[in-house]
Design a protein around this motif. Structure first.
Motif, short mmCIF file in Angstrom:
data_model
loop_
_atom_site.label_atom_id
_atom_site.label_comp_id
_atom_site.label_asym_id
_atom_site.label_seq_id
_atom_site.Cartn_x
_atom_site.Cartn_y
_atom_site.Cartn_z
N TRP A 8 -31.61 -8.06 -29.20
CA TRP A 8 -32.47 -6.92 -29.53
C TRP A 8 -31.79 -5.59 -29.19
CZ3 TRP A 8 -38.38 -7.43 -28.35
CH2 TRP A 8 -39.07 -6.41 -29.01
N LYS A 9 -31.16 -5.53 -28.00
CA LYS A 9 -30.45 -4.32 -27.60
C LYS A 9 -29.29 -4.02 -28.56
CE LYS A 9 -30.61 -2.00 -24.54
NZ LYS A 9 -31.19 -0.65 -24.43
N ARG A 14 -27.02 -0.66 -32.94
CA ARG A 14 -26.42 -0.64 -34.28
C ARG A 14 -27.23 0.23 -35.25
NH1 ARG A 14 -23.26 -4.38 -37.16
NH2 ARG A 14 -22.78 -3.49 -39.21
N TYR A 15 -28.54 0.11 -35.24
CA TYR A 15 -29.36 0.73 -36.27
C TYR A 15 -30.21 1.90 -35.77
CZ TYR A 15 -28.19 -3.44 -38.95
OH TYR A 15 -27.50 -4.43 -39.60
N ALA A 16 -30.29 2.13 -34.45
CA ALA A 16 -31.10 3.24 -33.94
C ALA A 16 -30.34 4.12 -32.96
CB ALA A 16 -32.37 2.71 -33.28
N GLY A 17 -29.05 3.92 -32.82
CA GLY A 17 -28.26 4.74 -31.94
C GLY A 17 -28.61 4.60 -30.47
N GLY A 18 -29.06 3.42 -30.04
CA GLY A 18 -29.43 3.20 -28.65
C GLY A 18 -30.86 3.53 -28.32
N HIS A 19 -31.61 4.08 -29.29
CA HIS A 19 -33.02 4.39 -29.08
C HIS A 19 -33.88 3.17 -29.47
CE1 HIS A 19 -32.06 8.59 -28.31
NE2 HIS A 19 -31.28 8.57 -29.39
#
Length: 362
Positions: A8-9, A14-19
């Protein structure tokens, strides 16, 4: 759970920039990307291993005939085995659906539907008791929950308009009942236990079970509330915030179960050693049965001195003849010899009547 958190992390990186990753964006990401975190096969591997152990245990119980030849017991074992096999197939289908990123969710959930039908079939095949009731339930709450989740994911039966919070109402109802029970136990049960001057082992066990239930209930409820809020569109909840309470509850339960098994093993080994030692001591110290009366009459108590005579006459061992225990002036040596012969044959020594008092002097 740890592997799923890592996966999940990786999606968040990859797709939310760490958010935190929004739930409604899951349909727009490639869930089968091989370079994002651990592979789905690695994530599902511990679950498959546990299911394999459970299936092997059920198969062994059926093979050796645990529970005898009772029909309901055998049907229960077969139901557990079929549910385990279908659970493995369901996770394989879920793996294929996640790696492909397309397809019907209801098609991936077909082992859940089959498991519900087979459980109902096994339930109604059981023999009813004297009250005409069959043990167990025809459907499991987990089966119903997975069904509605598959309908929600596929949008079937207008489930796409239903929120996840209203979809999880049976789980919340169970949590509410459990929370009310814990509050009632804390308000009424704990004062009754703590008012005792001496805490009994049973009270200590109940207090420990209550503390363990509370320690598991709080993180499990936190996980459910955060997961529901994230599924309904909350963008501020991350994967760590959702999975950390769940992992905490699992680690606590695993620690307690491991400690309980270790404590039971040590206790049983010590009890076996103590029982063997006590048996050896009793075998060495226990006097023979024929010597018990003589051991009693050797005591210095006044009571034993008073009953010494009757005990000697009643419990005299075979080697003491009736003539020595209760001498009689009127008996001849031949009669005493006959009594000795009877005593050697295992017969009870005859009691000797007391001598009549002399007549009064006129």
């Amino acid at each position: 759970a740890l592997l799923l958190t890592l996966k999940w992390k990786a999606f968040e990186e990859r797709y939310a920039g760490g958010h935190p990753l929004a739930a409604h964006n899951l349909s727009h990401i490639d869930t089968g990307a091989p370079d994002v975190g651990p592979r789905w096969a690695v994530v599902f591997a511990p679950s498959w291993l546990s299911e394999a152990f459970a299936g092997a245990a059920c198969a062994l119980a059926i093979y050796i005939g645990v529970g005898g030849s009772h029909r309901n017991t055998r049907l229960g074992h077969w139901n557990a085995l079929t549910q385990t096999v279908l659970s493995i197939i369901f996770k394989i289908n879920l793996l294929l659906r996640l790696e492909s990123g397309r397809g019907s969710w209801c098609r991936a959930f077909w082992p859940v539907y089959a498991g519900a039908g087979l459980q109902a079939m096994f339930h109604f095949a059981k023999e009813p008791d004297v009250r005409n009731r069959r043990p167990g339930f025809p459907f499991s709450a987990l089966h119903v929950l997975w069904m509605v989740v598959s309908f929600k994911l596929d949008g079937a039966y207008n489930y796409d308009r239903v929120t996840w919070a209203s979809l999880f109402w049976p789980v919340y109802l169970f949590g509410a009942l459990l929370g009310f029970t814990l509050c009632f136990a804390a308000c009424c049960g704990l004062p009754m236990l703590l008012r005792r001057c001496v805490v009994t082992p049973l009270a200590a066990l109940l207090l420990f079970l209550f503390s363990l239930t509370v320690a598991l209930f709080v993180p499990a409820l936190t996980f459910l509330v955060r997961l529901t809020a994230w599924l309904d569109g909350d963008r501020l909840i991350s994967a760590e915030a959702i999975m950390l309470p769940y992992i905490t509850a699992l680690l606590l339960l695993l620690t307690v179960m491991t400690g309980a098994v270790f404590f039971m093993a040590v206790s049983l080994s010590r009890r076996a050693v103590r029982a063997a030692t006590d048996a050896d001591v009793e075998a060495d110290d226990e006097p023979p049965l024929e010597d018990l009366p003589w051991m009693f009459v050797r005591e210095s108590s006044t009571l034993f001195r008073v009953v010494q005579g009757p005990l000697e006459r009643q419990f005299a061992p075979p080697e003491h003849s009736a003539c020595l225990v209760a001498p009689c002036e009127q008996r001849s040596q031949e009669a005493c010899a006959d009594d000795d012969d009877e005593a050697e044959l295992g017969r009870a020594a005859p009691r000797c009547a007391p001598s009549p008092p002399p007549p009064p002097d006129p």
